[in-house]
Design a protein around this motif. Structure first.
Motif, PDB file in Angstrom:
ATOM      1  N   LYS A 149       0.641   0.529  -2.853  1.00  9.39           N
ATOM      2  CA  LYS A 149       0.305  -0.920  -2.638  1.00  9.39           C
ATOM      3  C   LYS A 149       1.024  -1.440  -1.339  1.00  9.39           C
ATOM      4  O   LYS A 149       0.288  -2.461  -0.632  1.00  9.39           O
ATOM      5  N   LYS A 150       1.890   0.003  -0.649  1.00  8.87           N
ATOM      6  CA  LYS A 150       2.200  -0.477   0.577  1.00  8.87           C
ATOM      7  C   LYS A 150       2.278   0.951   1.418  1.00  8.87           C
ATOM      8  O   LYS A 150       2.319   1.624   0.697  1.00  8.87           O
ATOM      9  N   ALA A 151       2.155   0.204   3.020  1.00 10.67           N
ATOM     10  CA  ALA A 151       2.504   1.964   3.726  1.00 10.67           C
ATOM     11  C   ALA A 151       3.296   0.761   4.827  1.00 10.67           C
ATOM     12  O   ALA A 151       3.645  -0.072   5.024  1.00 10.67           O
ATOM     13  N   LEU A 152       3.965   1.882   5.574  1.00 11.33           N
ATOM     14  CA  LEU A 152       5.206   1.179   6.361  1.00 11.33           C
ATOM     15  C   LEU A 152       5.298   2.555   8.040  1.00 11.33           C
ATOM     16  O   LEU A 152       5.320   3.402   7.651  1.00 11.33           O
ATOM     17  N   LEU A 153       4.469   2.310   8.907  1.00 11.75           N
ATOM     18  CA  LEU A 153       4.969   2.323  10.359  1.00 11.75           C
ATOM     19  C   LEU A 153       6.600   2.236  10.182  1.00 11.75           C
ATOM     20  O   LEU A 153       6.748   1.334  11.330  1.00 11.75           O
TER      21      LEU A 153
ATOM     22  N   LEU B 112       1.549  -7.356   5.398  1.00  9.28           N
ATOM     23  CA  LEU B 112       0.712  -8.186   5.598  1.00  9.28           C
ATOM     24  C   LEU B 112      -0.158  -7.212   4.841  1.00  9.28           C
ATOM     25  O   LEU B 112      -0.962  -5.857   5.089  1.00  9.28           O
ATOM     26  N   SER B 113      -1.503  -8.238   4.356  1.00  5.40           N
ATOM     27  CA  SER B 113      -2.270  -7.489   3.646  1.00  5.40           C
ATOM     28  C   SER B 113      -3.562  -7.171   3.907  1.00  5.40           C
ATOM     29  O   SER B 113      -3.387  -7.523   5.458  1.00  5.40           O
ATOM     30  N   PHE B 114      -4.149  -5.911   4.374  1.00  7.35           N
ATOM     31  CA  PHE B 114      -5.432  -5.796   4.969  1.00  7.35           C
ATOM     32  C   PHE B 114      -6.308  -6.726   4.207  1.00  7.35           C
ATOM     33  O   PHE B 114      -6.543  -6.924   3.515  1.00  7.35           O
ATOM     34  N   GLU B 115      -7.584  -6.830   5.166  1.00  4.69           N
ATOM     35  CA  GLU B 115      -8.690  -7.725   4.752  1.00  4.69           C
ATOM     36  C   GLU B 115      -9.469  -7.074   4.074  1.00  4.69           C
ATOM     37  O   GLU B 115     -10.035  -6.262   3.575  1.00  4.69           O
ATOM     38  N   LYS B 116      -9.712  -8.229   2.529  1.00  5.41           N
ATOM     39  CA  LYS B 116     -10.373  -7.949   1.603  1.00  5.41           C
ATOM     40  C   LYS B 116     -11.662  -7.560   1.744  1.00  5.41           C
ATOM     41  O   LYS B 116     -12.109  -8.249   2.779  1.00  5.41           O
ATOM     42  N   ILE B 117     -12.313  -6.737   1.624  1.00 10.29           N
ATOM     43  CA  ILE B 117     -14.127  -6.100   1.156  1.00 10.29           C
ATOM     44  C   ILE B 117     -14.223  -6.242  -0.200  1.00 10.29           C
ATOM     45  O   ILE B 117     -16.322  -6.332  -0.370  1.00 10.29           O
ATOM     46  N   THR B 118     -13.679  -6.145  -0.889  1.00 10.03           N
ATOM     47  CA  THR B 118     -14.162  -6.961  -2.363  1.00 10.03           C
ATOM     48  C   THR B 118     -13.509  -8.044  -2.839  1.00 10.03           C
ATOM     49  O   THR B 118     -12.559  -8.871  -2.219  1.00 10.03           O
ATOM     50  N   GLU B 119     -12.933  -8.341  -4.129  1.00 11.14           N
ATOM     51  CA  GLU B 119     -12.301  -9.445  -4.956  1.00 11.14           C
ATOM     52  C   GLU B 119     -11.085  -9.121  -5.187  1.00 11.14           C
ATOM     53  O   GLU B 119     -10.422  -9.931  -5.017  1.00 11.14           O
ATOM     54  N   ASN B 120     -11.305  -7.927  -5.337  1.00  8.38           N
ATOM     55  CA  ASN B 120      -9.731  -7.174  -5.346  1.00  8.38           C
ATOM     56  C   ASN B 120      -8.635  -7.449  -4.575  1.00  8.38           C
ATOM     57  O   ASN B 120      -8.841  -7.762  -3.650  1.00  8.38           O
ATOM     58  N   GLU B 121      -6.974  -7.864  -5.372  1.00  7.83           N
ATOM     59  CA  GLU B 121      -6.285  -7.092  -3.865  1.00  7.83           C
ATOM     60  C   GLU B 121      -5.729  -6.170  -3.126  1.00  7.83           C
ATOM     61  O   GLU B 121      -5.974  -5.895  -3.523  1.00  7.83           O
TER      62      GLU B 121
ATOM     63  N   ASP C 225      -3.159   2.955  14.046  1.00  5.10           N
ATOM     64  CA  ASP C 225      -2.193   3.372  13.677  1.00  5.10           C
ATOM     65  C   ASP C 225      -2.551   2.336  11.912  1.00  5.10           C
ATOM     66  O   ASP C 225      -1.931   2.831  11.294  1.00  5.10           O
ATOM     67  N   LEU C 226      -2.905   1.597  12.541  1.00  2.42           N
ATOM     68  CA  LEU C 226      -3.436   0.983  11.463  1.00  2.42           C
ATOM     69  C   LEU C 226      -4.358   1.527  10.486  1.00  2.42           C
ATOM     70  O   LEU C 226      -4.572   1.238   8.714  1.00  2.42           O
ATOM     71  N   ARG C 227      -5.229   1.534  11.620  1.00  5.33           N
ATOM     72  CA  ARG C 227      -6.304   1.933  10.496  1.00  5.33           C
ATOM     73  C   ARG C 227      -5.737   3.760   9.241  1.00  5.33           C
ATOM     74  O   ARG C 227      -5.861   3.735   8.606  1.00  5.33           O
ATOM     75  N   GLN C 228      -4.595   4.427  10.102  1.00  4.84           N
ATOM     76  CA  GLN C 228      -4.538   5.401   9.456  1.00  4.84           C
ATOM     77  C   GLN C 228      -3.904   5.646   8.271  1.00  4.84           C
ATOM     78  O   GLN C 228      -3.703   5.442   7.769  1.00  4.84           O
ATOM     79  N   MET C 229      -3.276   3.966   8.083  1.00  3.37           N
ATOM     80  CA  MET C 229      -2.022   3.484   7.083  1.00  3.37           C
ATOM     81  C   MET C 229      -3.039   3.558   6.378  1.00  3.37           C
ATOM     82  O   MET C 229      -2.929   3.548   4.702  1.00  3.37           O
ATOM     83  N   TYR C 230      -4.244   2.604   6.463  1.00  2.00           N
ATOM     84  CA  TYR C 230      -5.182   2.339   5.824  1.00  2.00           C
ATOM     85  C   TYR C 230      -5.731   3.351   4.418  1.00  2.00           C
ATOM     86  O   TYR C 230      -6.403   3.308   3.651  1.00  2.00           O
ATOM     87  N   VAL C 231      -6.193   4.902   5.532  1.00  2.00           N
ATOM     88  CA  VAL C 231      -6.844   6.007   4.703  1.00  2.00           C
ATOM     89  C   VAL C 231      -6.126   6.054   3.697  1.00  2.00           C
ATOM     90  O   VAL C 231      -5.537   6.657   2.881  1.00  2.00           O
ATOM     91  N   TYR C 232      -4.500   6.720   4.438  1.00  2.00           N
ATOM     92  CA  TYR C 232      -3.265   6.551   3.573  1.00  2.00           C
ATOM     93  C   TYR C 232      -2.822   5.791   1.974  1.00  2.00           C
ATOM     94  O   TYR C 232      -2.456   6.955   1.343  1.00  2.00           O
TER      95      TYR C 232
ATOM     96  N   GLY D  70       3.010  -2.705   6.723  1.00  2.00           N
ATOM     97  CA  GLY D  70       4.171  -3.529   7.168  1.00  2.00           C
ATOM     98  C   GLY D  70       4.294  -2.323   8.593  1.00  2.00           C
ATOM     99  O   GLY D  70       4.959  -1.411   8.968  1.00  2.00           O
ATOM    100  N   SER D  71       5.406  -3.102   9.380  1.00  2.00           N
ATOM    101  CA  SER D  71       6.174  -2.191  10.837  1.00  2.00           C
ATOM    102  C   SER D  71       7.460  -2.140  10.615  1.00  2.00           C
ATOM    103  O   SER D  71       7.666  -3.502  10.594  1.00  2.00           O
ATOM    104  N   GLY D  72       8.020  -1.122  10.513  1.00  2.00           N
ATOM    105  CA  GLY D  72       9.477  -1.170  10.649  1.00  2.00           C
ATOM    106  C   GLY D  72      10.482  -0.732  11.623  1.00  2.00           C
ATOM    107  O   GLY D  72       9.353   0.195  12.437  1.00  2.00           O
ATOM    108  N   LYS D  73      11.097  -1.668  12.388  1.00  2.00           N
ATOM    109  CA  LYS D  73      12.297  -0.864  13.501  1.00  2.00           C
ATOM    110  C   LYS D  73      13.480  -0.136  13.004  1.00  2.00           C
ATOM    111  O   LYS D  73      13.894  -0.558  11.845  1.00  2.00           O
ATOM    112  N   ILE D  74      14.475   1.282  12.851  1.00  2.00           N
ATOM    113  CA  ILE D  74      15.746   1.438  12.319  1.00  2.00           C
ATOM    114  C   ILE D  74      16.301   1.498  13.415  1.00  2.00           C
ATOM    115  O   ILE D  74      15.472   2.614  14.356  1.00  2.00           O
ATOM    116  N   SER D  75      17.750   1.909  12.925  1.00  2.00           N
ATOM    117  CA  SER D  75      18.165   1.872  14.186  1.00  2.00           C
ATOM    118  C   SER D  75      18.512   3.792  14.557  1.00  2.00           C
ATOM    119  O   SER D  75      19.358   3.719  13.615  1.00  2.00           O
TER     120      SER D  75
END
Length: 412
Positions: free
Chosen positions: A354-358, A371-380, A340-347, A385-390
């Motif tokens: 700048k942000k994705a939410l599961l 939380l930020s994905f780990e940097k592979i360049t000097e850019n931020e 799921d995290l890989r999927q959100m990274y690609v999106y 994030g993961s969220g739960k909704i009632s």
């Protein structure tokens, strides 16, 4: 009146042969239905079936099985909880326009009489009654055959072959203008299915009354291709809803699927898709006049004609501010799966977000820190994030304010 021989089960539960009227003949019929749909509905065991994420209703050989959603695997499977989740399912179908009914709290039915199959049947009968009241349309269509008066185009070869003795007849192709046409033949088949499957319920006499007012039409074999042959015109517009329900009923009906003469109908919905659509509808309603535009079905080309599509995209001033992917599962672990995290990274990469939410269903509302994905360049790097909704409100009903709560969680 609740259908006799009815079973209510939850998604992902196990139904053994011999329990609650579920016999081996039902097991055989469901296994054949499952095979017709690429084994996606159930997991077959040697002494029963395990339901997957599909919810809805199945009727086979007089037995009705209603499959209900559930988010807590430890929730007690008692009558009260089944009634609660049945109402949740019907309300989700209503909001996403897969069924037309007043809100369940206002429905003119008792707790025991609400049944998903009956709701669809009654919806269709009301639509056909409305069409009859407004006046059923006639259409021109071509008919080829022997007639006693010459009209239309004479088919010379066939006429000589068939009418060498009967000189008073003519084999022609001619136009007919009447109510026995494709649209009414489709509706007529749906009425026949309802009549057959509603015996013993309050809907049977209602269906018979509608059939008496409906014109006699030719019986045809309707399949998916039949619906593509329906002519498009303004005269057909009033029929759109009735045809839509007829399509669902006819294509969900499987006569003689088991070894005997039993007939089956299966109206099943993937809870993943239903949850996604419900959240999308509620977010769109909540985002009105907020400056945020909510999109669903936003496709981008990924690789070699393969597309990717996040469930929901939120934009402000044409800039993507958040991507949401809904998951109908209750995560027990502290963080989402790697997949799921890989999927959100690609999106995030493809939509320049700048942000994705599961987003997961739950009994409470919470949003883990982005939380930020780990940097592979000097850019931020972008974040996830993961969220739960009632899903339910304090009264144990489907929460109508999910969209508002979700926007507030996101803003905070």
């Amino acid at each position: 009146m609740f259908r006799k021989d009815s079973i209510q089960v939850f998604e992902h539960s196990f139904l053994p042969i011999g329990e609650k009227g579920f016999d081996k003949r039902h097991f055989v019929a469901l296994s054949k239905l499952n095979a017709l749909h690429n084994y996606q509905y159930f997991d077959l065991k040697h002494n029963g079936i395990v339901f997957k994420q599909f919810v809805g209703v199945i009727q086979v050989d007089g037995l009705t099985i209603e499959i209900l959603p559930k988010i807590d695997r430890y929730e007690t499977e008692n009558t009260t909880n089944k009634i609660k989740w049945q109402k949740v399912l019907i309300e989700m179908l209503r909001v996403t326009r897969k069924v037309k009914i007043q809100q369940i709290g206002q429905a003119n039915v008792s707790k025991q009489s609400i049944h998903l199959l009956d709701i669809y049947f009654e919806w269709f009968l009301k639509e056909v009654q409305l069409l009859i009241h407004q006046g059923l349309i006639k259409q021109y269509y071509k008919e080829t055959g022997n007639i006693k008066a010459l009209k239309g185009k004479l088919k010379f070869a066939e006429n000589i072959n068939k009418n060498l003795i009967h000189k008073e007849r003519f084999y022609t192709t001619h136009q007919v203008y009447e109510k026995d046409h494709l649209i009414h033949q489709i509706l007529g088949q749906a009425l026949d299915i309802i009549s057959h499957l509603s015996k013993g319920t309050y809907l049977y006499s209602k269906c018979k009354t509608v059939q008496l007012d409906f014109p006699e039409v030719k019986v045809i074999k309707v399949n998916e291709q039949t619906f593509t042959k329906i002519p498009q015109s303004r005269k057909i517009a009033p029929y759109e809803m009735a045809l839509s329900i007829a399509r669902l009923i006819i294509l969900s009906y499987a006569p003689s699927i088991s070894s005997g003469s039993e007939n089956m109908i299966a109206l099943l919905f993937d809870m993943n898709g239903l949850w996604e659509e419900y959240v999308l509808v509620k977010l769109k309603q909540a985002a009105q006049d907020s400056g945020i535009v909510v999109f669903g079905q936003d496709l981008k080309l990924f690789w070699n004609k393969t597309n990717i599509r996040p469930d929901i995209v939120l934009k402000r001033n044409d800039e993507v501010v958040l991507i949401i992917d809904t998951k109908w599962k209750n995560i027990d672990q502290s963080q989402p799966s790697t997949h799921d995290l890989r999927q959100m990274y690609v999106y995030n990469e493809y939509w320049k977000s700048k942000k994705a939410l599961l987003l997961y269903p739950s009994n409470d509302n919470s949003l883990e820190s982005f939380l930020s994905f780990e940097k592979i360049t000097e850019n931020e790097h972008h974040q996830c994030g993961s969220g739960k909704i009632s899903v339910l409100n304090s009264f144990g009903q489907l929460d109508d304010s999910i969209g508002i709560k979700l926007l507030n969680i996101i803003k905070n």
